[in-house]
Design a protein around this motif. Structure first.
Motif, PDB file in Angstrom:
ATOM      1  N   ARG A 180       0.832  -1.201   0.000  1.00  0.00           N
ATOM      2  CA  ARG A 180       0.000   0.000   0.000  1.00  0.00           C
ATOM      3  C   ARG A 180       0.868   1.253   0.000  1.00  0.00           C
ATOM      4  O   ARG A 180       0.619   2.199  -0.752  1.00  0.00           O
ATOM      5  N   ASN A 181       1.894   1.278   0.843  1.00  0.00           N
ATOM      6  CA  ASN A 181       2.776   2.442   0.908  1.00  0.00           C
ATOM      7  C   ASN A 181       3.467   2.705  -0.429  1.00  0.00           C
ATOM      8  O   ASN A 181       3.587   3.855  -0.861  1.00  0.00           O
ATOM      9  N   LYS A 182       3.921   1.651  -1.088  1.00  0.00           N
ATOM     10  CA  LYS A 182       4.573   1.814  -2.386  1.00  0.00           C
ATOM     11  C   LYS A 182       3.584   2.309  -3.435  1.00  0.00           C
ATOM     12  O   LYS A 182       3.931   3.125  -4.294  1.00  0.00           O
ATOM     13  N   ALA A 183       2.354   1.828  -3.389  1.00  0.00           N
ATOM     14  CA  ALA A 183       1.333   2.281  -4.342  1.00  0.00           C
ATOM     15  C   ALA A 183       1.020   3.757  -4.131  1.00  0.00           C
ATOM     16  O   ALA A 183       0.903   4.519  -5.097  1.00  0.00           O
ATOM     17  N   VAL A 184       0.893   4.184  -2.879  1.00  0.00           N
ATOM     18  CA  VAL A 184       0.638   5.594  -2.585  1.00  0.00           C
ATOM     19  C   VAL A 184       1.823   6.446  -3.021  1.00  0.00           C
ATOM     20  O   VAL A 184       1.655   7.523  -3.608  1.00  0.00           O
ATOM     21  N   GLU A 185       3.017   5.972  -2.766  1.00  0.00           N
ATOM     22  CA  GLU A 185       4.222   6.694  -3.174  1.00  0.00           C
ATOM     23  C   GLU A 185       4.285   6.838  -4.696  1.00  0.00           C
ATOM     24  O   GLU A 185       4.621   7.910  -5.218  1.00  0.00           O
ATOM     25  N   ALA A 186       3.959   5.776  -5.421  1.00  0.00           N
ATOM     26  CA  ALA A 186       3.955   5.831  -6.883  1.00  0.00           C
ATOM     27  C   ALA A 186       2.894   6.804  -7.383  1.00  0.00           C
ATOM     28  O   ALA A 186       3.141   7.585  -8.319  1.00  0.00           O
ATOM     29  N   TYR A 187       1.729   6.790  -6.773  1.00  0.00           N
ATOM     30  CA  TYR A 187       0.664   7.723  -7.148  1.00  0.00           C
ATOM     31  C   TYR A 187       1.106   9.164  -6.924  1.00  0.00           C
ATOM     32  O   TYR A 187       0.906  10.028  -7.784  1.00  0.00           O
ATOM     33  N   GLN A 188       1.728   9.432  -5.786  1.00  0.00           N
ATOM     34  CA  GLN A 188       2.184  10.779  -5.493  1.00  0.00           C
ATOM     35  C   GLN A 188       3.267  11.223  -6.492  1.00  0.00           C
ATOM     36  O   GLN A 188       3.290  12.376  -6.919  1.00  0.00           O
ATOM     37  N   GLU A 189       4.128  10.306  -6.873  1.00  0.00           N
ATOM     38  CA  GLU A 189       5.160  10.629  -7.856  1.00  0.00           C
ATOM     39  C   GLU A 189       4.549  10.948  -9.214  1.00  0.00           C
ATOM     40  O   GLU A 189       4.973  11.894  -9.886  1.00  0.00           O
ATOM     41  N   ILE A 190       3.550  10.215  -9.604  1.00  0.00           N
ATOM     42  CA  ILE A 190       2.858  10.484 -10.878  1.00  0.00           C
ATOM     43  C   ILE A 190       2.175  11.836 -10.832  1.00  0.00           C
ATOM     44  O   ILE A 190       2.203  12.601 -11.798  1.00  0.00           O
ATOM     45  N   MET A 191       1.570  12.162  -9.694  1.00  0.00           N
ATOM     46  CA  MET A 191       0.877  13.441  -9.576  1.00  0.00           C
ATOM     47  C   MET A 191       1.842  14.620  -9.600  1.00  0.00           C
ATOM     48  O   MET A 191       1.457  15.735  -9.970  1.00  0.00           O
ATOM     49  N   ARG A 192       3.088  14.418  -9.238  1.00  0.00           N
ATOM     50  CA  ARG A 192       4.090  15.493  -9.280  1.00  0.00           C
ATOM     51  C   ARG A 192       4.635  15.739 -10.666  1.00  0.00           C
ATOM     52  O   ARG A 192       5.292  16.749 -10.920  1.00  0.00           O
ATOM     53  N   MET A 193       4.386  14.806 -11.581  1.00  0.00           N
ATOM     54  CA  MET A 193       4.903  14.951 -12.941  1.00  0.00           C
ATOM     55  C   MET A 193       4.223  16.129 -13.654  1.00  0.00           C
ATOM     56  O   MET A 193       3.024  16.325 -13.515  1.00  0.00           O
ATOM     57  N   GLN A 194       5.024  16.850 -14.411  1.00  0.00           N
ATOM     58  CA  GLN A 194       4.471  17.950 -15.190  1.00  0.00           C
ATOM     59  C   GLN A 194       4.012  17.425 -16.540  1.00  0.00           C
ATOM     60  O   GLN A 194       4.688  16.617 -17.163  1.00  0.00           O
ATOM     61  N   VAL A 195       2.863  17.918 -16.954  1.00  0.00           N
ATOM     62  CA  VAL A 195       2.307  17.463 -18.236  1.00  0.00           C
ATOM     63  C   VAL A 195       2.616  18.433 -19.324  1.00  0.00           C
ATOM     64  O   VAL A 195       2.725  19.572 -19.217  1.00  0.00           O
TER      65      VAL A 195
END
Length: 103
Positions: free
Chosen positions: A88-103
């Motif tokens: 769960r922690n890794k999934a949340v971390e991956a989600y947060q990293e994706i959300m920080r990406m600039q489009v």
């Protein structure tokens, strides 16, 4: 083995002659989607927790159960819960990293 035989075993491919395997892919996706996998994993963790609780209660009530069986059940439940939390922690971390990406 011919390539057609190899391709026929792959669920997410198109056959050599161009015919779509859409129904086969849809059936594969219905049976093996991430939601079902996650649900089964959580149910397995829950089942191990329930088994541990049952074994602990049996020992506390003085019923015939060996202490090592209770300890093994407790450790299985603990390890499975720790693994679920880390996933769960890794999934949340991956989600947060994706959300920080600039489009």
């Amino acid at each position: 083995m011919q390539i057609n035989q190899l391709v026929s075993h792959l669920p997410n491919t198109i056959s050599i002659n161009g015919n779509s395997k859409k129904t086969e892919i849809e059936n594969f996706n219905k049976e093996n989607n991430f939601g079902n996998y996650l649900k089964n994993a959580i149910q397995e963790v829950n089942q191990l927790q329930l088994q541990s609780d049952k074994a602990t209660n049996m020992l506390a009530e003085g019923k015939k159960i060996d202490l090592h069986e209770v300890m093994i059940a407790g450790q299985k439940a603990s390890i499975s819960m720790q693994a679920a939390l880390e996933i769960r922690n890794k999934a949340v971390e991956a989600y947060q990293e994706i959300m920080r990406m600039q489009v």
